[in-house]
Design a protein around this motif. Structure first.
Motif, PDB file in Angstrom:
ATOM      1  N   ALA A  65      30.997  52.292  53.956  1.00  0.00           N
ATOM      2  CA  ALA A  65      30.169  52.763  53.640  1.00  0.00           C
ATOM      3  C   ALA A  65      28.851  53.438  54.071  1.00  0.00           C
ATOM      4  O   ALA A  65      27.949  53.266  54.301  1.00  0.00           O
ATOM      5  N   LYS A  66      29.308  54.915  53.919  1.00  0.00           N
ATOM      6  CA  LYS A  66      27.984  55.896  54.159  1.00  0.00           C
ATOM      7  C   LYS A  66      27.018  56.055  53.553  1.00  0.00           C
ATOM      8  O   LYS A  66      25.850  56.975  53.049  1.00  0.00           O
ATOM      9  N   THR A  67      27.993  57.041  51.867  1.00  0.00           N
ATOM     10  CA  THR A  67      27.006  57.910  50.781  1.00  0.00           C
ATOM     11  C   THR A  67      27.513  57.090  50.048  1.00  0.00           C
ATOM     12  O   THR A  67      27.592  55.889  49.739  1.00  0.00           O
ATOM     13  N   VAL A  72      28.940  53.062  45.721  1.00  0.00           N
ATOM     14  CA  VAL A  72      28.732  52.596  44.104  1.00  0.00           C
ATOM     15  C   VAL A  72      30.187  52.064  44.046  1.00  0.00           C
ATOM     16  O   VAL A  72      30.694  51.164  42.967  1.00  0.00           O
ATOM     17  N   ASP A  73      31.248  53.355  43.731  1.00  0.00           N
ATOM     18  CA  ASP A  73      32.797  53.052  44.303  1.00  0.00           C
ATOM     19  C   ASP A  73      33.053  51.545  44.348  1.00  0.00           C
ATOM     20  O   ASP A  73      34.041  50.635  43.456  1.00  0.00           O
ATOM     21  N   ARG A  74      32.921  51.625  45.901  1.00  0.00           N
ATOM     22  CA  ARG A  74      33.126  49.885  45.957  1.00  0.00           C
ATOM     23  C   ARG A  74      32.704  48.747  45.366  1.00  0.00           C
ATOM     24  O   ARG A  74      33.629  48.023  45.051  1.00  0.00           O
ATOM     25  N   TYR A  75      31.442  49.020  45.192  1.00  0.00           N
ATOM     26  CA  TYR A  75      30.398  48.078  43.803  1.00  0.00           C
ATOM     27  C   TYR A  75      31.373  48.181  42.711  1.00  0.00           C
ATOM     28  O   TYR A  75      31.861  46.787  42.336  1.00  0.00           O
ATOM     29  N   LEU A  76      31.707  48.828  42.277  1.00  0.00           N
ATOM     30  CA  LEU A  76      32.233  48.782  41.213  1.00  0.00           C
ATOM     31  C   LEU A  76      33.639  48.387  40.949  1.00  0.00           C
ATOM     32  O   LEU A  76      34.191  47.582  39.958  1.00  0.00           O
ATOM     33  N   GLU A  77      34.262  48.411  41.942  1.00  0.00           N
ATOM     34  CA  GLU A  77      35.939  48.044  42.282  1.00  0.00           C
ATOM     35  C   GLU A  77      35.234  46.646  42.221  1.00  0.00           C
ATOM     36  O   GLU A  77      36.644  45.764  41.339  1.00  0.00           O
ATOM     37  N   ASP A  78      34.778  46.369  42.944  1.00  0.00           N
ATOM     38  CA  ASP A  78      34.865  44.484  43.146  1.00  0.00           C
ATOM     39  C   ASP A  78      34.511  44.243  41.748  1.00  0.00           C
ATOM     40  O   ASP A  78      35.185  42.564  41.466  1.00  0.00           O
ATOM     41  N   ARG A  79      33.455  44.402  41.169  1.00  0.00           N
ATOM     42  CA  ARG A  79      32.928  43.881  39.597  1.00  0.00           C
ATOM     43  C   ARG A  79      34.108  44.250  38.453  1.00  0.00           C
ATOM     44  O   ARG A  79      34.159  43.307  38.514  1.00  0.00           O
ATOM     45  N   ALA A 216      35.213  54.250  30.744  1.00  0.00           N
ATOM     46  CA  ALA A 216      34.205  53.908  31.705  1.00  0.00           C
ATOM     47  C   ALA A 216      33.376  55.277  31.394  1.00  0.00           C
ATOM     48  O   ALA A 216      32.434  54.650  32.774  1.00  0.00           O
ATOM     49  N   GLN A 217      34.159  56.431  31.771  1.00  0.00           N
ATOM     50  CA  GLN A 217      33.484  57.182  32.847  1.00  0.00           C
ATOM     51  C   GLN A 217      31.750  57.847  32.416  1.00  0.00           C
ATOM     52  O   GLN A 217      31.335  57.804  33.719  1.00  0.00           O
ATOM     53  N   SER A 218      32.162  57.927  31.275  1.00  0.00           N
ATOM     54  CA  SER A 218      30.578  58.288  31.330  1.00  0.00           C
ATOM     55  C   SER A 218      29.427  57.406  31.783  1.00  0.00           C
ATOM     56  O   SER A 218      28.089  57.725  32.146  1.00  0.00           O
ATOM     57  N   GLU A 219      29.809  55.624  31.307  1.00  0.00           N
ATOM     58  CA  GLU A 219      28.942  54.937  32.239  1.00  0.00           C
ATOM     59  C   GLU A 219      28.832  55.044  33.637  1.00  0.00           C
ATOM     60  O   GLU A 219      28.094  54.000  34.094  1.00  0.00           O
ATOM     61  N   VAL A 220      29.976  55.031  34.338  1.00  0.00           N
ATOM     62  CA  VAL A 220      29.631  55.144  35.794  1.00  0.00           C
ATOM     63  C   VAL A 220      29.037  56.839  36.383  1.00  0.00           C
ATOM     64  O   VAL A 220      28.310  56.302  36.900  1.00  0.00           O
ATOM     65  N   ASP A 221      29.488  57.491  35.504  1.00  0.00           N
ATOM     66  CA  ASP A 221      28.315  58.791  36.485  1.00  0.00           C
ATOM     67  C   ASP A 221      27.466  58.773  36.096  1.00  0.00           C
ATOM     68  O   ASP A 221      25.939  58.353  36.782  1.00  0.00           O
ATOM     69  N   ARG A 222      26.621  57.669  35.021  1.00  0.00           N
ATOM     70  CA  ARG A 222      24.944  57.357  34.673  1.00  0.00           C
ATOM     71  C   ARG A 222      24.745  56.524  35.612  1.00  0.00           C
ATOM     72  O   ARG A 222      23.820  56.463  36.924  1.00  0.00           O
ATOM     73  N   ILE A 223      25.686  55.305  36.381  1.00  0.00           N
ATOM     74  CA  ILE A 223      25.239  54.350  37.073  1.00  0.00           C
ATOM     75  C   ILE A 223      25.650  54.815  38.818  1.00  0.00           C
ATOM     76  O   ILE A 223      24.241  55.027  39.783  1.00  0.00           O
TER      77      ILE A 223
END
Length: 255
Positions: A65-67, A72-79, A216-223
């Motif tokens: 992960a460099k960006t 964020v995407d990988r963290y959220l996927e794990d969670r 989930a999309q609005s929350e993901v965008d906020r995070i």
């Protein structure tokens, strides 16, 4: 297209996929919303962008992960993966009750239904290895206790432990041959009357994923935005110095 139109289309797609009537499909869609989509939305609402750095960032940088977006995407996927397993299991139990027109009698039994004059009691587990020895023993005891009261009324009763996914065959339990250990396809065919219902249910989740995205999309965008502000370099990349030494949170002064 209105939200109501979208829901109607989703119900129709699920009904067609599962081979069931629209009424039961609507119940299944509602159950997915209640047991999967809403809990995951609430899970995301509690998460702030800065919170991501509380889990060792090396878990993600060592995986390339460099960006900020990759992180964020990988963290959220794990969670979400760890959270959704239990939610999906709860929803599948509800699906079994809906399509079988059975009910949950309580006292540790997950499903009771009647077919051809015989009461069938089920303890349900998500996968073959999801129960500890103590939990499996408690399930067997609950089945026998529930059967005892029914048999006292001269009702024939069959006892079962059903596995929703991952068990191929149905055989008597080694630890208690009076209980049938029901294979996954066999269980879903029993409760639905549809031979390939488990595979159909898997395909139905590809339609139901719309409910997750919608909530989930609005929350993901906020995070994403919060993480970018705290740990980004302004170009979308991770600022490793900020990630190693997170800046203090900005305090909001009360008036």
């Amino acid at each position: 297209m209105s939200a109501a139109d979208g829901t109607a289309d989703l119900i129709a797609a699920v009904a067609a996929e599962l081979g069931i009537d629209a009424g039961k499909a609507a119940e299944i869609v509602t159950a997915f919303e209640r047991h999967v989509a809403v809990p995951l939305q609430h899970n995301l609402q509690t998460l702030k962008g800065r919170d991501l750095a509380k889990r060792n960032p090396m878990i993600y940088t060592s995986r390339g992960a460099k960006t900020v977006r990759q992180w964020v995407d990988r963290y959220l996927e794990d969670r979400e993966t760890s959270a959704i397993e239990g939610h999906i299991g709860t929803w599948q139990e509800e699906v079994a009750r809906i399509v079988s027109e059975g009910f949950k009698p309580g006292s540790g039994v997950d499903l009771q239904l009647e077919r051809d004059g015989v009461i069938e009691l089920y303890a349900i587990q998500s996968a073959p290895n999801t129960k500890s020895a103590g939990g499996a023993k408690a399930d067997r005891a609950a089945l026998h206790a529930a059967a005892g009261s029914l048999r006292a009324s001269k009702r024939p009763v069959h006892l079962n432990v059903a596995v929703l996914t991952g068990r191929r065959t149905s055989t008597p339990m080694r630890s208690d041959p009076s209980i049938m250990h029901v294979g996954s396809d066999d269980f879903w065919e029993r409760v639905s009357g549809v031979p390939d219902f488990r595979a159909r249910l898997l395909r139905a989740t590809t339609h139901l994923s719309e409910l997750l995205r919608g909530r989930a999309q609005s929350e993901v965008d906020r995070i994403h935005a919060e993480a970018e502000a705290a740990f980004g370099d302004g170009q979308g990349n991770l600022d490793l110095a900020k990630l190693a030494y997170p800046p203090p949170a900005t305090r909001t002064r009360r008036s």
